[in-house]
Design a protein around this motif. Structure first.
Motif, PDB file in Angstrom:
ATOM      1  N   HIS A  40       1.973  -3.533  -1.916  1.00  0.00           N
ATOM      2  CA  HIS A  40       0.490  -3.414  -1.574  1.00  0.00           C
ATOM      3  C   HIS A  40      -0.342  -3.819  -2.648  1.00  0.00           C
ATOM      4  CE1 HIS A  40      -2.608  -0.823   0.364  1.00  0.00           C
ATOM      5  NE2 HIS A  40      -2.997  -2.036   0.710  1.00  0.00           N
ATOM      6  N   ASP A  74     -12.737  -6.380  -0.337  1.00  0.00           N
ATOM      7  CA  ASP A  74     -11.996  -5.139  -0.313  1.00  0.00           C
ATOM      8  C   ASP A  74     -10.401  -5.266   0.641  1.00  0.00           C
ATOM      9  OD1 ASP A  74     -13.259  -5.690   2.267  1.00  0.00           O
ATOM     10  OD2 ASP A  74     -13.809  -3.672   2.408  1.00  0.00           O
ATOM     11  N   ALA A  75     -10.013  -6.724   0.478  1.00  0.00           N
ATOM     12  CA  ALA A  75      -8.875  -6.766   1.356  1.00  0.00           C
ATOM     13  C   ALA A  75      -7.335  -5.913   0.973  1.00  0.00           C
ATOM     14  CB  ALA A  75      -8.577  -8.404   1.172  1.00  0.00           C
ATOM     15  N   ASP A  76      -6.683  -5.769   2.065  1.00  0.00           N
ATOM     16  CA  ASP A  76      -5.445  -5.522   1.758  1.00  0.00           C
ATOM     17  C   ASP A  76      -4.493  -6.335   2.135  1.00  0.00           C
ATOM     18  OD1 ASP A  76      -5.667  -2.384   1.505  1.00  0.00           O
ATOM     19  OD2 ASP A  76      -6.977  -2.585   3.280  1.00  0.00           O
ATOM     20  N   TYR A  77      -3.619  -6.421   1.304  1.00  0.00           N
ATOM     21  CA  TYR A  77      -2.369  -7.502   1.248  1.00  0.00           C
ATOM     22  C   TYR A  77      -0.787  -6.888   0.966  1.00  0.00           C
ATOM     23  CZ  TYR A  77       0.128 -11.891   0.385  1.00  0.00           C
ATOM     24  OH  TYR A  77       0.753 -13.037   0.388  1.00  0.00           O
ATOM     25  N   VAL A  78      -0.001  -6.784   1.975  1.00  0.00           N
ATOM     26  CA  VAL A  78       1.176  -5.953   2.102  1.00  0.00           C
ATOM     27  C   VAL A  78       2.154  -7.024   2.303  1.00  0.00           C
ATOM     28  CG1 VAL A  78       2.752  -4.468   3.320  1.00  0.00           C
ATOM     29  CG2 VAL A  78       0.148  -4.149   3.406  1.00  0.00           C
ATOM     30  N   THR A 106      -4.545  -4.511  -3.374  1.00  0.00           N
ATOM     31  CA  THR A 106      -5.898  -4.168  -2.600  1.00  0.00           C
ATOM     32  C   THR A 106      -6.916  -5.065  -3.505  1.00  0.00           C
ATOM     33  OG1 THR A 106      -5.931  -2.465  -4.031  1.00  0.00           O
ATOM     34  CG2 THR A 106      -4.949  -2.189  -2.094  1.00  0.00           C
ATOM     35  N   ARG A 125      -9.498 -10.024   5.913  1.00  0.00           N
ATOM     36  CA  ARG A 125      -9.562  -8.518   5.462  1.00  0.00           C
ATOM     37  C   ARG A 125      -8.220  -7.961   5.387  1.00  0.00           C
ATOM     38  NH1 ARG A 125      -9.224  -4.368   3.922  1.00  0.00           N
ATOM     39  NH2 ARG A 125     -10.338  -2.632   4.209  1.00  0.00           N
ATOM     40  N   ALA A 126      -7.228  -8.315   6.072  1.00  0.00           N
ATOM     41  CA  ALA A 126      -5.874  -7.578   5.934  1.00  0.00           C
ATOM     42  C   ALA A 126      -5.025  -8.577   6.249  1.00  0.00           C
ATOM     43  CB  ALA A 126      -5.777  -6.180   6.920  1.00  0.00           C
ATOM     44  N   ILE A 180      -5.492  -9.270  -5.219  1.00  0.00           N
ATOM     45  CA  ILE A 180      -4.521 -10.319  -4.591  1.00  0.00           C
ATOM     46  C   ILE A 180      -4.374 -11.382  -5.628  1.00  0.00           C
ATOM     47  CG2 ILE A 180      -4.349 -12.035  -2.817  1.00  0.00           C
ATOM     48  CD1 ILE A 180      -5.932  -9.629  -0.951  1.00  0.00           C
ATOM     49  N   HIS A 205      -0.439  -8.666   6.509  1.00  0.00           N
ATOM     50  CA  HIS A 205       0.921  -8.009   6.319  1.00  0.00           C
ATOM     51  C   HIS A 205       2.002  -9.048   6.854  1.00  0.00           C
ATOM     52  CE1 HIS A 205       2.981  -3.847   6.933  1.00  0.00           C
ATOM     53  NE2 HIS A 205       3.861  -5.025   7.182  1.00  0.00           N
TER      54      HIS A 205
END
Length: 156
Positions: free
Chosen positions: A51, A41-45, A53, A129-130, A58, A132
């Motif tokens: 973005h 459930d990672a976030d990658y900005v 998700t 997990r995230a 990714i 940026h």
């Protein structure tokens, strides 16, 4: 039976998080290996504000890049700071850039500032997990600092 000390645990966690950071950098260019360093459930900005998700998002977002414009590129990454705001959470601030061709160090213009949040799962494995990524602009930073000093609460 021996009991691990707090210092032993901190050393082990630091080593595991650094190993994940390095594995992520080494996996650059290999879509599946790169995506596998992230949680489901990672976030990658991205540095331009895109973005992505989830691990699959990714992978999908990088596949075309790795097969196209970034094919054969490498990732330069260097940790500036590493902390543990909670027992199963690590926070890394780093500098990094994509290297192409024979380049071994990034130019100042290519450098980005990055934030990683890493978490340890119930299986004991650390994953990202995230993430940026922000492009570093030294001149803009200097001007912004000047404005803050000049017109901020302590300015004239």
């Amino acid at each position: 039976m021996t009991t691990a000390t707090t210092e032993d645990i901190a050393t082990t966690n630091t080593a595991a998080v650094r190993a994940l950071f390095e594995a992520n950098s080494r996996a650059w260019g290999d879509t599946e290996a790169f995506a596998d360093t992230f949680t489901e459930d990672a976030d990658y900005v991205t540095f331009f504000g895109g973005h992505m998700t989830g691990r699959d998002g990714i992978a999908d977002g990088h596949r075309g890049l790795f097969e196209g414009v970034l094919k054969g590129s490498r990732l330069y990454a260097e940790i500036d700071s590493l902390s543990f705001p909670a027992p199963d959470t690590a926070l890394i601030h780093s500098r990094g850039a994509v290297l192409k061709g024979k380049r071994t160090r990034p130019s100042a213009r290519a450098m980005s500032v990055q934030t990683y949040v890493m978490t340890r799962g119930t299986d004991g494995r650390w994953l990202i997990r995230a993430f940026h990524n922000t492009r570093h602009r030294p001149r803009v930073e200097a001007f912004s600092n000047w404005l803050a000093n000049r017109f901020g609460p302590n300015g004239r």
